[in-house]
Scaffold this motif. Structure first.
Motif, PDB file in Angstrom:
ATOM      1  N   VAL A 297       0.859  -1.177   0.000  1.00  0.00           N
ATOM      2  CA  VAL A 297       0.000   0.000   0.000  1.00  0.00           C
ATOM      3  C   VAL A 297       0.894   1.226   0.000  1.00  0.00           C
ATOM      4  CG1 VAL A 297      -1.861   1.228   1.175  1.00  0.00           C
ATOM      5  CG2 VAL A 297      -1.693  -1.272   1.363  1.00  0.00           C
TER       6      VAL A 297
ATOM      7  N   ALA B  79       1.197   5.379  -0.072  1.00  0.00           N
ATOM      8  CA  ALA B  79       0.496   6.636   0.175  1.00  0.00           C
ATOM      9  C   ALA B  79       1.442   7.795  -0.094  1.00  0.00           C
ATOM     10  CB  ALA B  79      -0.018   6.691   1.608  1.00  0.00           C
TER      11      ALA B  79
ATOM     12  N   LEU C  96      -3.462   9.053   7.266  1.00  0.00           N
ATOM     13  CA  LEU C  96      -2.565   8.049   7.843  1.00  0.00           C
ATOM     14  C   LEU C  96      -3.111   7.498   9.162  1.00  0.00           C
ATOM     15  CD1 LEU C  96       0.975   9.521   7.077  1.00  0.00           C
ATOM     16  CD2 LEU C  96      -0.347   7.823   5.799  1.00  0.00           C
TER      17      LEU C  96
ATOM     18  N   LEU D  60      -5.548   5.014   8.136  1.00  0.00           N
ATOM     19  CA  LEU D  60      -4.837   3.841   7.629  1.00  0.00           C
ATOM     20  C   LEU D  60      -4.383   2.958   8.793  1.00  0.00           C
ATOM     21  CD1 LEU D  60      -3.550   2.170   5.413  1.00  0.00           C
ATOM     22  CD2 LEU D  60      -1.610   3.758   5.394  1.00  0.00           C
ATOM     23  N   SER D  61      -3.826   3.555   9.832  1.00  0.00           N
ATOM     24  CA  SER D  61      -3.411   2.772  11.001  1.00  0.00           C
ATOM     25  C   SER D  61      -4.619   2.155  11.690  1.00  0.00           C
ATOM     26  CB  SER D  61      -2.634   3.650  11.984  1.00  0.00           C
ATOM     27  OG  SER D  61      -3.443   4.697  12.489  1.00  0.00           O
TER      28      SER D  61
ATOM     29  N   ILE E 100       3.366  -1.394   3.870  1.00  0.00           N
ATOM     30  CA  ILE E 100       2.929  -0.014   3.623  1.00  0.00           C
ATOM     31  C   ILE E 100       4.160   0.850   3.402  1.00  0.00           C
ATOM     32  CG2 ILE E 100       1.715   2.007   4.517  1.00  0.00           C
ATOM     33  CD1 ILE E 100       0.078   0.154   6.285  1.00  0.00           C
TER      34      ILE E 100
ATOM     35  N   CYS F 292       5.017   4.990   2.809  1.00  0.00           N
ATOM     36  CA  CYS F 292       4.631   6.392   2.678  1.00  0.00           C
ATOM     37  C   CYS F 292       5.753   7.129   1.956  1.00  0.00           C
ATOM     38  CB  CYS F 292       4.383   7.028   4.045  1.00  0.00           C
ATOM     39  SG  CYS F 292       2.941   6.366   4.913  1.00  0.00           S
TER      40      CYS F 292
ATOM     41  N   TRP G 258       6.260  -1.020   7.599  1.00  0.00           N
ATOM     42  CA  TRP G 258       5.683   0.296   7.308  1.00  0.00           C
ATOM     43  C   TRP G 258       6.837   1.283   7.256  1.00  0.00           C
ATOM     44  CZ3 TRP G 258       0.715   2.601  10.000  1.00  0.00           C
ATOM     45  CH2 TRP G 258       0.321   3.750   9.300  1.00  0.00           C
TER      46      TRP G 258
ATOM     47  N   LEU H 278      -5.048   5.706  -1.400  1.00  0.00           N
ATOM     48  CA  LEU H 278      -4.117   4.607  -1.176  1.00  0.00           C
ATOM     49  C   LEU H 278      -3.948   3.866  -2.497  1.00  0.00           C
ATOM     50  CD1 LEU H 278      -5.509   3.212   2.210  1.00  0.00           C
ATOM     51  CD2 LEU H 278      -3.737   4.948   1.842  1.00  0.00           C
TER      52      LEU H 278
ATOM     53  N   ILE I 106     -12.181   4.362   6.013  1.00  0.00           N
ATOM     54  CA  ILE I 106     -11.820   3.252   5.130  1.00  0.00           C
ATOM     55  C   ILE I 106     -12.477   1.995   5.682  1.00  0.00           C
ATOM     56  CG2 ILE I 106      -9.938   1.878   4.148  1.00  0.00           C
ATOM     57  CD1 ILE I 106      -8.066   4.242   4.706  1.00  0.00           C
TER      58      ILE I 106
ATOM     59  N   PHE J 252     -10.552  -2.528   2.184  1.00  0.00           N
ATOM     60  CA  PHE J 252      -9.094  -2.596   2.295  1.00  0.00           C
ATOM     61  C   PHE J 252      -8.604  -4.031   2.099  1.00  0.00           C
ATOM     62  CE2 PHE J 252      -5.122  -2.990   4.664  1.00  0.00           C
ATOM     63  CZ  PHE J 252      -4.412  -1.884   4.214  1.00  0.00           C
TER      64      PHE J 252
END
Length: 282
Positions: free
Chosen positions: A80, A82, A96, A99-100, A116, A118, A150, A184, A209, A214
């Motif tokens: 994923v 972002a 974010l 997302l978490s 993930i 970023c 991540w 995303l 989300i 997801f």
């Protein structure tokens, strides 16, 4: 494409005996003809889905520890991605945090089923800023996950643009801030872009989300399936207002498409209705 589309409509009209379904199928074919005529508009700020495209493996960034990394080396499973900037005063942090939140809710395992990444699109942000931001979101996870699952990246403007352009993510700097959209992006282990997920947003609850959406995006990406989103239709109906930072209804585009659709249906009816009446008269 227009000629092929019209040919399909004519062939279907002549061959089909189902009077009820004919108008629906015709409208569908006309829409397929019309949408590409408008979707070719260049997007200055927003997201243009690039399903089937690949993130360039060679683009280089620095991770939150200051280590030089290549994007392709980080995408080893469904990932994923972002595009954000860590000092964003608007949508990036809420995105974010959500997302978490969905990572905590889904039964998929971060670091095993997916990763993930970023990517900051502010070339002036540093690994130190990325590290601080990672600690904020990493500490919000209820699950035990490895730090490698991540990753928060920073980079120069050249590599940022290459990665963003590959994903159809377009933004614009204004002083110290940016105008940009939020989404995303899901890439498979070969860096192929398979899915875009656009979180819902309300003033009362912020971004939302659905864990199911997801999870399905991750699972479809793991198979390498390219799944278009309803955003394709919304992108046709709405234009991004950079001043209000929201999408507004594009009346001119809808009106123009409506005229084309009605004209197409009218011409088809005029062409074939006399033939039917002649056959009935016999």
């Amino acid at each position: 494409m227009i000629v092929n589309g019209i040919s399909c409509i004519i062939i279907y009209w002549e061959s089909s005996e189902n009077k009820m379904i004919k108008p629906i199928i015709i409208v569908f074919y006309v829409l397929l003809i019309v949408f590409p005529l408008y979707s070719s508009d260049k997007i200055e700020i927003g997201i243009d889905e690039k399903l089937g495209a690949y993130f360039p493996d060679y683009v280089q960034f620095k991770d939150e520890n200051g280590k030089d990394v290549k994007l392709g080396d980080l995408i080893t499973r469904p990932t994923v991605i972002a595009f954000v900037y860590y000092n964003c005063p608007a949508i990036c942090n809420p995105l974010l945090f959500e997302l978490s939140n969905v990572v905590n809710k889904t039964d998929l395992e971060l670091g095993y089923d997916y990763n993930i990444i970023c990517i900051s699109f502010d070339e002036f942000e540093t690994p130190e800023i990325a590290y601080s931001k990672k600690q904020t979101f990493y500490s919000s996870l209820d699950k035990d996950v490895t730090e490698e699952s991540w990753i928060f990246l920073t980079g120069d403007s050249v590599n940022i643009k290459k990665a963003a352009d590959a994903a159809g993510f377009y933004f614009k700097r204004e002083g110290k801030e940016f105008r940009h959209a939020g989404a995303l992006i899901f890439a498979d282990k070969d860096s192929k872009i398979c899915r875009y997920l656009f979180p819902g947003y309300t003033n009362n609850h912020g971004f939302g989300i659905l864990p199911f959406d997801f999870k399905m995006a991750v699972l479809e990406t793991s198979k390498g399936n390219e799944i278009p989103t309803i955003a394709r239709m919304l992108q046709f109906c709405f234009s991004y207002d950079t001043e209000g930072k929201s999408y507004v209804f594009n009346f001119t585009r809808i009106f123009g498409a409506g005229i084309i659709i009605l004209a197409g249906i009218f011409l088809i009816v005029i062409k074939f209705k006399p033939k039917k009446e002649f056959i009935k008269a016999r």
